[in-house]
Scaffold this motif. Sequence first.
Motif, PDB file in Angstrom:
ATOM      1  N   ASP A 196      -3.476  -0.959  -4.430  1.00 38.24           N
ATOM      2  CA  ASP A 196      -2.341  -1.662  -3.844  1.00 38.24           C
ATOM      3  C   ASP A 196      -1.482  -2.247  -4.954  1.00 38.24           C
ATOM      4  O   ASP A 196      -1.979  -2.657  -6.010  1.00 38.24           O
ATOM      5  CB  ASP A 196      -2.829  -2.766  -2.906  1.00 38.24           C
ATOM      6  N   VAL A 197      -0.192  -2.332  -4.713  1.00 38.18           N
ATOM      7  CA  VAL A 197       0.774  -2.756  -5.727  1.00 38.18           C
ATOM      8  C   VAL A 197       1.173  -4.196  -5.473  1.00 38.18           C
ATOM      9  O   VAL A 197       1.608  -4.545  -4.383  1.00 38.18           O
ATOM     10  CB  VAL A 197       2.017  -1.844  -5.716  1.00 38.18           C
ATOM     11  N   PHE A 198       1.011  -5.041  -6.496  1.00 38.55           N
ATOM     12  CA  PHE A 198       1.346  -6.461  -6.395  1.00 38.55           C
ATOM     13  C   PHE A 198       2.867  -6.654  -6.422  1.00 38.55           C
ATOM     14  O   PHE A 198       3.579  -5.961  -7.145  1.00 38.55           O
ATOM     15  CB  PHE A 198       0.704  -7.221  -7.563  1.00 38.55           C
ATOM     16  N   PHE A 199       3.359  -7.595  -5.614  1.00 36.91           N
ATOM     17  CA  PHE A 199       4.766  -7.987  -5.729  1.00 36.91           C
ATOM     18  C   PHE A 199       4.904  -9.471  -5.419  1.00 36.91           C
ATOM     19  O   PHE A 199       4.087 -10.059  -4.713  1.00 36.91           O
ATOM     20  CB  PHE A 199       5.669  -7.157  -4.802  1.00 36.91           C
ATOM     21  N   HIS A 200       5.950 -10.081  -5.989  1.00 32.52           N
ATOM     22  CA  HIS A 200       6.202 -11.501  -5.831  1.00 32.52           C
ATOM     23  C   HIS A 200       7.502 -11.718  -5.072  1.00 32.52           C
ATOM     24  O   HIS A 200       8.336 -10.811  -4.954  1.00 32.52           O
ATOM     25  CB  HIS A 200       6.268 -12.190  -7.207  1.00 32.52           C
ATOM     26  N   LEU A 201       7.662 -12.929  -4.571  1.00 35.18           N
ATOM     27  CA  LEU A 201       8.846 -13.260  -3.787  1.00 35.18           C
ATOM     28  C   LEU A 201      10.130 -12.973  -4.562  1.00 35.18           C
ATOM     29  O   LEU A 201      11.128 -12.538  -3.994  1.00 35.18           O
ATOM     30  CB  LEU A 201       8.790 -14.738  -3.375  1.00 35.18           C
ATOM     31  N   GLY A 261       1.157  -4.714 -19.608  1.00 38.36           N
ATOM     32  CA  GLY A 261       0.025  -5.355 -20.281  1.00 38.36           C
ATOM     33  C   GLY A 261      -1.336  -4.920 -19.802  1.00 38.36           C
ATOM     34  O   GLY A 261      -2.275  -5.703 -19.817  1.00 38.36           O
ATOM     35  N   GLY A 262      -1.486  -3.713 -19.324  1.00 36.62           N
ATOM     36  CA  GLY A 262      -2.796  -3.237 -18.912  1.00 36.62           C
ATOM     37  C   GLY A 262      -3.256  -3.789 -17.583  1.00 36.62           C
ATOM     38  O   GLY A 262      -4.399  -3.573 -17.179  1.00 36.62           O
ATOM     39  N   LYS A 263      -2.394  -4.508 -16.875  1.00 36.07           N
ATOM     40  CA  LYS A 263      -2.764  -5.042 -15.568  1.00 36.07           C
ATOM     41  C   LYS A 263      -2.530  -3.982 -14.506  1.00 36.07           C
ATOM     42  O   LYS A 263      -2.093  -2.869 -14.780  1.00 36.07           O
ATOM     43  CB  LYS A 263      -1.943  -6.302 -15.261  1.00 36.07           C
ATOM     44  N   GLY A 264      -2.804  -4.330 -13.281  1.00 37.03           N
ATOM     45  CA  GLY A 264      -2.576  -3.407 -12.190  1.00 37.03           C
ATOM     46  C   GLY A 264      -1.095  -3.166 -11.975  1.00 37.03           C
ATOM     47  O   GLY A 264      -0.236  -3.816 -12.575  1.00 37.03           O
ATOM     48  N   PRO A 265      -0.759  -2.217 -11.108  1.00 35.23           N
ATOM     49  CA  PRO A 265       0.653  -1.905 -10.868  1.00 35.23           C
ATOM     50  C   PRO A 265       1.384  -3.065 -10.223  1.00 35.23           C
ATOM     51  O   PRO A 265       0.796  -3.867  -9.495  1.00 35.23           O
ATOM     52  CB  PRO A 265       0.585  -0.703  -9.924  1.00 35.23           C
ATOM     53  N   ARG A 299       0.854  -1.182   0.000  1.00 33.54           N
ATOM     54  CA  ARG A 299       0.000   0.000   0.000  1.00 33.54           C
ATOM     55  C   ARG A 299       0.891   1.232   0.000  1.00 33.54           C
ATOM     56  O   ARG A 299       1.648   1.470   0.946  1.00 33.54           O
ATOM     57  CB  ARG A 299      -0.913  -0.003   1.216  1.00 33.54           C
ATOM     58  N   GLY A 300       0.840   2.006  -1.079  1.00 33.66           N
ATOM     59  CA  GLY A 300       1.695   3.169  -1.207  1.00 33.66           C
ATOM     60  C   GLY A 300       1.257   4.306  -0.298  1.00 33.66           C
ATOM     61  O   GLY A 300       0.145   4.310   0.260  1.00 33.66           O
ATOM     62  N   GLN A 301       2.129   5.307  -0.175  1.00 38.40           N
ATOM     63  CA  GLN A 301       1.803   6.459   0.650  1.00 38.40           C
ATOM     64  C   GLN A 301       0.732   7.326   0.007  1.00 38.40           C
ATOM     65  O   GLN A 301      -0.081   7.938   0.691  1.00 38.40           O
ATOM     66  CB  GLN A 301       3.080   7.289   0.885  1.00 38.40           C
ATOM     67  N   ALA A 302       0.717   7.378  -1.333  1.00 36.22           N
ATOM     68  CA  ALA A 302      -0.328   8.127  -2.034  1.00 36.22           C
ATOM     69  C   ALA A 302      -1.540   7.229  -2.246  1.00 36.22           C
ATOM     70  O   ALA A 302      -1.439   6.004  -2.267  1.00 36.22           O
ATOM     71  CB  ALA A 302       0.196   8.632  -3.380  1.00 36.22           C
ATOM     72  N   ALA A 303      -2.701   7.845  -2.401  1.00 31.37           N
ATOM     73  CA  ALA A 303      -3.927   7.077  -2.635  1.00 31.37           C
ATOM     74  C   ALA A 303      -3.836   6.366  -3.977  1.00 31.37           C
ATOM     75  O   ALA A 303      -3.317   6.906  -4.944  1.00 31.37           O
ATOM     76  CB  ALA A 303      -5.142   8.008  -2.600  1.00 31.37           C
ATOM     77  N   MET A 347       5.357  -4.054   7.280  1.00 30.94           N
ATOM     78  CA  MET A 347       6.753  -3.669   7.060  1.00 30.94           C
ATOM     79  C   MET A 347       6.818  -2.510   6.068  1.00 30.94           C
ATOM     80  O   MET A 347       6.174  -2.532   5.021  1.00 30.94           O
ATOM     81  CB  MET A 347       7.550  -4.862   6.535  1.00 30.94           C
ATOM     82  N   ALA A 348       7.632  -1.489   6.386  1.00 27.32           N
ATOM     83  CA  ALA A 348       7.844  -0.362   5.482  1.00 27.32           C
ATOM     84  C   ALA A 348       8.886  -0.748   4.439  1.00 27.32           C
ATOM     85  O   ALA A 348       9.948  -1.271   4.779  1.00 27.32           O
ATOM     86  CB  ALA A 348       8.302   0.855   6.264  1.00 27.32           C
ATOM     87  N   VAL A 349       8.587  -0.509   3.162  1.00 25.24           N
ATOM     88  CA  VAL A 349       9.468  -0.909   2.072  1.00 25.24           C
ATOM     89  C   VAL A 349       9.557   0.201   1.039  1.00 25.24           C
ATOM     90  O   VAL A 349       8.711   1.107   0.993  1.00 25.24           O
ATOM     91  CB  VAL A 349       8.964  -2.207   1.392  1.00 25.24           C
ATOM     92  N   SER A 350      10.580   0.134   0.216  1.00 29.11           N
ATOM     93  CA  SER A 350      10.698   0.975  -0.966  1.00 29.11           C
ATOM     94  C   SER A 350      10.695   0.066  -2.184  1.00 29.11           C
ATOM     95  O   SER A 350      11.106  -1.102  -2.107  1.00 29.11           O
ATOM     96  CB  SER A 350      11.982   1.808  -0.913  1.00 29.11           C
ATOM     97  N   PHE A 351      10.258   0.592  -3.333  1.00 24.25           N
ATOM     98  CA  PHE A 351      10.091  -0.241  -4.519  1.00 24.25           C
ATOM     99  C   PHE A 351      10.030   0.624  -5.762  1.00 24.25           C
ATOM    100  O   PHE A 351       9.871   1.848  -5.681  1.00 24.25           O
ATOM    101  CB  PHE A 351       8.821  -1.091  -4.407  1.00 24.25           C
ATOM    102  N   GLU A 352      10.172  -0.049  -6.891  1.00 16.83           N
ATOM    103  CA  GLU A 352       9.984   0.590  -8.188  1.00 16.83           C
ATOM    104  C   GLU A 352       8.688   0.056  -8.794  1.00 16.83           C
ATOM    105  O   GLU A 352       8.500  -1.160  -8.879  1.00 16.83           O
ATOM    106  CB  GLU A 352      11.170   0.292  -9.105  1.00 16.83           C
TER     107      GLU A 352
END
Length: 232
Positions: A27-32, A55-59, A20-24, A45-50
């Motif tokens: 939610d951003v998907f991520f994998h292991l 393909g038109g999917k979510g972030p 869940r980003g700081q801006a509205a 946990m607080a994290v940073s990411f790119e």
Amino acid sequence: MRKQGTIARWDAGRGFGFIRGQAAGADVFFHLRDIRGGMQPREGMAVSFEEIHVGGKGPRAMAVEAMDAGPPANGRAPPRSPAHSRPENRNTPRRRHPGGQTTVQTTGPGFGSLLIVSMAYGGLLLWAVWQSLLPWWVLPASFVLSLLTFWMYWVDKRAAQTGQWRTPESTLQLLALAGGWPGAWLAQQVLRHKSSKLSFRLVYWLMVLAHGLFLGAWLFWPPLRAALLAWR
């Protein structure tokens, strides 16, 4: 530009979660495999990411790092500790995760057991066909059903990794019940899919047991076989 956020959900059994980003926004998907620095994800946990969009999917988040794990001064990755260098003990059960899902680390009996049991199963089917207790097409159908089950496991794992529509667990269990259980067993070993979720594995072994009991009753209990043939 890197973004910051908090892990809102983490499914350790499936190896993916959402940040869940700081801006509205969504939610951003991520994998292991998107995690850097040997981080052990946990909810809150607080994290940073790119953030990327494909393909038109979510972030989707890439290069996910814990906020308190900044890069070393020399720009090189820190050496792994011996605890990270050694493979995990596959027989050690996992704890209950914050989401309430209980998982285990073990994948159950290995390839040797699979080979022995599958050969015994194939020999039993071959004997039953020889004795005219089963039609000849049962042998190729059993092999094709196991291949189909393995493929369905692969499709479901791929969908879990990419955030696409998942195959219902009931479908995988029914394939095992119908006779595709060797393919399911092999998929759990090779793909490491559905091999750590305790509830799924318990139902899977119940399906294997039910299939074996029905097959045994058909082959070695003539009254049942006669009743089913008469009903047909």
